[in-house]
Motif scaffolding. Structure first.
Motif, PDB file in Angstrom:
ATOM      1  N   ARG A 147      -5.151  -0.367   2.950  1.00  0.00           N
ATOM      2  CA  ARG A 147      -6.545   0.043   3.112  1.00  0.00           C
ATOM      3  C   ARG A 147      -6.939   0.978   1.975  1.00  0.00           C
TER       4      ARG A 147
ATOM      5  N   ILE B  46      -9.915  -3.562   2.556  1.00  0.00           N
ATOM      6  CA  ILE B  46      -8.500  -3.863   2.713  1.00  0.00           C
ATOM      7  C   ILE B  46      -8.127  -4.866   1.634  1.00  0.00           C
TER       8      ILE B  46
ATOM      9  N   GLY C  40      -2.912  -5.872   2.613  1.00  0.00           N
ATOM     10  CA  GLY C  40      -2.947  -5.114   3.866  1.00  0.00           C
ATOM     11  C   GLY C  40      -3.226  -3.647   3.659  1.00  0.00           C
TER      12      GLY C  40
END
Length: 361
Positions: free
Chosen positions: A273, A241, A271
């Protein structure tokens, strides 16, 4: 869930394969040309009747040669995308797309016409005919037509194989977005490892008509007993992440289950992924934290195992970093000089510029 078990022979080639695919996400059939991937896809689509076999989707039997069950292709309600887009040349993009919508099963749910346009970025193309589209644009339209059929399963037979590197790079993000938004099972045939890294949730590794192994991409790339380990780009795929950006240094910080990694600056927000491919040949080993070096990533690890590479002069090191396994490929000379044995505490040194970035689930 898709369940497949097939036996088929033709022209001296023998296929004997069995695997399952998850109810959502991409299951990639991966292996060299001629290993039987496309034959399996044709059998699942109903375009080929195997000598023996059984295929079921969510408990519904589509093929059972022992019971003489063979559901025709049109009753399976699957979407197909091939290497060639196979669009109708006399129709513009809008009409090609609406052809798919007209073939949708009554009552089936799926993205609307406008949602497909937005998902694949093809609204500006609606008035064009296929001859005026690039290869990547044609494949996006073919994907849109298949999605508008509201399929129960999407079958993709090397959809990027006919494209050059630039067009492949253009369409990969759209395929990743489709996987995340469509929420349907996708069976994806490829012999390109970067497509597996970018798209696949599960991997079915094939060779000479047989399934060698099946599992998550992370599991199979960490195994050194499979043909994947014989490639020069062999290495693990790590889910990460984006933790933060450091634009003044031109770096992005990734967090994974075992630590943090620095890599060249990315455009995605914190944030996001991602999955990173970490090649074994790009990992070096030290017995103590080195100082005054250019390598950005120096991480503590435990040597879990030593495995052969197929070369008499090199070995693989399985390195445990918390819950994550990494691979390092070093010479036997280095192994002996450092006195490395399983259980040893070491430092893994990874160059930030060696990461391959692939949007993951």
């Amino acid at each position: 869930m898709l369940e497949v078990s097939l036996r088929h022979g033709f022209g001296g080639f023998s296929l004997d394969a069995a695997f399952t695919a998850a109810p959502e996400g991409v299951t990639a059939l991966f292996g060299p040309s001629g290993c039987g991937k496309s034959t399996i896809l044709k059998a699942v689509a109903g375009l080929l009747r195997p000598d023996e076999g059984r295929i079921a989707l969510d408990g519904e039997v589509l093929l059972d040669t022992a019971q003489r069950v063979m559901l025709p292709p049109e009753r399976r309600h699957f979407g197909l995308v091939f290497q060639e887009a196979r669009l109708f040349p006399h129709m513009n993009v809008a009409t090609n797309l609406r052809y798919g919508l007209r073939r949708a099963t009554s009552g089936a749910t799926g993205p609307s016409f406008d949602e497909v346009l937005a998902l694949l970025g093809i609204e500006p193309l609606l008035d064009r005919r296929p001859a005026r589209l690039s290869g990547g644009e044609r494949q996006r339209v073919a994907l849109g037509r298949a999605l508008l059929m509201r399929p129960r399963l999407l079958l993709m037979d090397e959809p990027l194989a006919a494209l050059d590197a630039a067009r492949r790079a253009e369409i990969l993000p759209f395929l990743a977005r489709l996987r995340d938004v469509a929420r349907l099972p996708i069976l994806y045939v490829t012999h390109a490892l970067d497509e597996v890294d970018a798209l696949a949730d599960r991997l079915v590794l094939m060779e000479a008509g047989k399934v060698l192994a099946a599992g998550t991409v992370e599991e199979l790339t960490a195994r050194t007993d499979l043909p994947l380990a014989t490639r020069r780009d062999a290495g693990v795929v790590i889910p990460c992440i984006i933790a933060s950006h450091e634009p003044e240094r031109g770096l992005t910080r990734f967090r994974f289950a075992g630590g943090e990694l620095l890599a060249p600056l990315q455009t995605e927000p914190p944030g996001t992924r991602l999955r990173l491919r970490l090649r074994a040949r790009d990992v070096s080993i030290a017995l103590a934290p080195p100082g005054d070096i250019s390598v950005q990533n120096v991480l503590p690890a435990k040597l879990a195992a030593i495995a052969p590479t197929g070369s008499p002069h090199e070995v693989f090191l399985h390195l445990a970093l918390g819950e994550t396994t990494m691979l390092a490929r070093i010479t036997r000379d280095a192994l002996d000089r450092l006195g490395l044995v399983p259980g040893a505490e070491v430092w893994a040194m990874i160059k930030s510029v060696t990461f391959d970035h692939a949007r993951g689930g």
